[in-house]
Design an enzyme around this catalytic site. Sequence first.
Site, short mmCIF file in Angstrom:
data_model
loop_
_atom_site.label_atom_id
_atom_site.label_comp_id
_atom_site.label_asym_id
_atom_site.label_seq_id
_atom_site.Cartn_x
_atom_site.Cartn_y
_atom_site.Cartn_z
CG ASP A 117 -1.85 -1.15 1.29
OD1 ASP A 117 -2.14 -1.72 0.22
OD2 ASP A 117 -2.28 -1.51 2.40
N1 URA Z 1 -1.19 -5.93 4.03
C1 URA Z 1 -1.71 -4.68 3.98
O1 URA Z 1 -2.75 -4.42 4.55
N2 URA Z 1 -1.03 -3.74 3.30
C2 URA Z 1 0.16 -3.98 2.67
O2 URA Z 1 0.74 -3.05 2.09
C3 URA Z 1 0.69 -5.26 2.74
C4 URA Z 1 -0.01 -6.24 3.44
#
Ligand code: URA
Length: 251
Positions: A117
């Site tokens: 993310d």
């Molecule tokens: N899980 C999440 O919620 N976000 C990420 O970036 C990676 C794993």
Amino acid sequence: MQLQDILFSQGFGTRRVCTGLVQQGHVQVGVPEEGGALRDCADPWAEFALQGLRLRVQGVEWEVHAKAYLMLHKPAGTECSQKPSTYPSIYTLLPSPLRLRPSKGAVQGVQAIGRLDQDTTGLLLLTDDGQFIHRMGSPKHHVPKVYEVTTKHPVDESQVGRLLAGVVLDDDPKPVRAAACEVVGAAGESRHLRLTLTEGKYHQVKRMLAAVGNRVEALHRSRIGGLALPADLPPGGWRWLGPQELALLKP
Ligand code: URA
């Protein structure tokens, strides 16, 4: 392989551009037999072996790699997309040859293996090897990924138990569970959880923590398989992966 073709394969531009770079004296070459010492080469058709070859192109040194495998320390506020919507793309952190490497005749550059993310930091792998991307993404290839999670509320033992037993997310009735989960510090007080997952569903860590009544405030991926993010690789920094590091990614 001819020097112009080597430059082309490494992403220094079209064959014509690469020929010009050599002829105009912008390229120096270091071969392992000569200890890698860089010397001028103005002949675009001079032949070199790729193994261990070093280049300096317009003053910038470049390790030659037949296939590119690298790790990036993803900083917060970057998107893993080539066409980001809000934040700068992680690809802007890489030198242009890595973004321009040809693959099967087209300019493709390296691609991230999976996504983090925009607000997640930590270890991200990139490559131009399509088969490797496919293998790493396959459900048969359960490489554990370790996340350091900062939570809004202190984590208690019951939350740890539920994450290990499995929680149901909104898009699939099949529960997802953490392969490992430990509170770093005292349970009931600490807001630092170390969570290991073997799958990679969308927002998985955030959704799992929400499912047990907590919330992710910060998320950092510290390890993929046996490969840890090195402490001396700063956010935004990248590094080539060698065969020994690639071997650590086997399940
Ligand atoms: N899980 C999440 O919620 N976000 C990420 O970036 C990676 C794993």
